[in-house]
Motif scaffolding. Sequence first.
Motif, PDB file in Angstrom:
ATOM      1  N   PHE A   1       0.988  -1.319  -0.038  1.00  0.00           N
ATOM      2  CA  PHE A   1       0.091   0.095   0.011  1.00  0.00           C
ATOM      3  C   PHE A   1       0.874   1.248   0.026  1.00  0.00           C
ATOM      4  O   PHE A   1       0.803   2.314  -0.702  1.00  0.00           O
ATOM      5  CB  PHE A   1      -1.036  -0.016   1.131  1.00  0.00           C
ATOM      6  N   ALA A   2       1.786   1.220   0.741  1.00  0.00           N
ATOM      7  CA  ALA A   2       2.717   2.385   0.830  1.00  0.00           C
ATOM      8  C   ALA A   2       3.422   2.904  -0.299  1.00  0.00           C
ATOM      9  O   ALA A   2       3.551   3.903  -0.856  1.00  0.00           O
ATOM     10  CB  ALA A   2       4.008   2.048   1.827  1.00  0.00           C
ATOM     11  N   LEU A   3       3.768   1.497  -1.214  1.00  0.00           N
ATOM     12  CA  LEU A   3       4.579   1.769  -2.522  1.00  0.00           C
ATOM     13  C   LEU A   3       3.332   2.413  -3.633  1.00  0.00           C
ATOM     14  O   LEU A   3       3.570   3.083  -4.278  1.00  0.00           O
ATOM     15  CB  LEU A   3       4.857   0.339  -3.062  1.00  0.00           C
ATOM     16  N   ARG A   4       2.191   1.613  -3.608  1.00  0.00           N
ATOM     17  CA  ARG A   4       1.057   2.143  -4.469  1.00  0.00           C
ATOM     18  C   ARG A   4       0.786   3.749  -4.120  1.00  0.00           C
ATOM     19  O   ARG A   4       0.642   4.476  -5.110  1.00  0.00           O
ATOM     20  CB  ARG A   4      -0.349   1.263  -4.120  1.00  0.00           C
ATOM     21  N   TRP A   5       0.673   3.978  -2.885  1.00  0.00           N
ATOM     22  CA  TRP A   5       0.492   5.534  -2.411  1.00  0.00           C
ATOM     23  C   TRP A   5       1.668   6.282  -3.076  1.00  0.00           C
ATOM     24  O   TRP A   5       1.325   7.586  -3.722  1.00  0.00           O
ATOM     25  CB  TRP A   5       0.137   5.920  -1.331  1.00  0.00           C
ATOM     26  N   LYS A   6       3.026   5.799  -3.134  1.00  0.00           N
ATOM     27  CA  LYS A   6       3.865   6.676  -3.365  1.00  0.00           C
ATOM     28  C   LYS A   6       3.887   6.831  -5.135  1.00  0.00           C
ATOM     29  O   LYS A   6       4.172   7.959  -5.463  1.00  0.00           O
ATOM     30  CB  LYS A   6       5.252   5.864  -2.965  1.00  0.00           C
ATOM     31  N   ILE A   7       3.654   5.528  -5.590  1.00  0.00           N
ATOM     32  CA  ILE A   7       3.647   5.596  -7.168  1.00  0.00           C
ATOM     33  C   ILE A   7       2.705   6.554  -7.606  1.00  0.00           C
ATOM     34  O   ILE A   7       2.721   7.337  -8.519  1.00  0.00           O
ATOM     35  CB  ILE A   7       3.455   4.404  -7.534  1.00  0.00           C
ATOM     36  N   GLY A   8       1.357   6.481  -6.828  1.00  0.00           N
ATOM     37  CA  GLY A   8       0.124   7.247  -7.036  1.00  0.00           C
ATOM     38  C   GLY A   8       0.617   8.862  -7.040  1.00  0.00           C
ATOM     39  O   GLY A   8       0.303   9.476  -7.876  1.00  0.00           O
ATOM     40  N   ALA A   9       1.550   9.276  -5.939  1.00  0.00           N
ATOM     41  CA  ALA A   9       1.645  10.612  -5.698  1.00  0.00           C
ATOM     42  C   ALA A   9       2.618  11.069  -6.827  1.00  0.00           C
ATOM     43  O   ALA A   9       2.455  12.041  -7.250  1.00  0.00           O
ATOM     44  CB  ALA A   9       2.363  10.620  -4.428  1.00  0.00           C
TER      45      ALA A   9
END
Length: 200
Positions: A64-72
């Motif tokens: 989830f942290a990776l997904r939010w980072k990529i999304g940002a």
Amino acid sequence: MRLQKTAHTSLPWRIHALTRDFAVEDVWSFHTPGAGPDDFPAMLAAMRAGGGLAKQTGPARYLFALRWKIGALLGWDKPSAGIGRRVASLRDRLPGDLRDAPRGPDSPNLPLTPVYELDTEAARELANKTVHTVMHLGWVRGANGDHELRMAVLVKPNGLFGRLYMAAIAPFRYLIVYPSLTRRWERAWLDRDHEKGTSR
């Protein structure tokens, strides 16, 4: 446990009338030993008390942290791509009785917006540049006679990019995210019983 899509589509949920342009992506069941027909609100309360991503397993938190980072970095989660901007909320489709029903509380542990919450089902939604998704929770009688929680994930991908995104994350959902969620939610039910000193 993963279920066939008919485990969701064959039941008379109110969500069906609101999501004819969505596809059922996943259906999952969660065991709640001793649960009765009126325990859906108690299960929802236990899930909320059980916490969100902070209490998931390490691999799930990392994903989830990776997904939010990529999304940002790529702008996937900008407000302009969300509910009420890129897509209309499902609340705009609600008939009068559902519009007047409780929505359910906002939760800082879940990045989804409540649509409605009834005695045996509830729905929340999320939209970004990849997809408009709905998490539907339903309360049904299981094979052993106890009631159990079922979750259906309904999606409307944002074009080809959204469809490719959903295909790419499928292995991670099945191998990491859903098993972690299962442990968390089933434990929340058991902890709720333990805290109340009940024996179900």
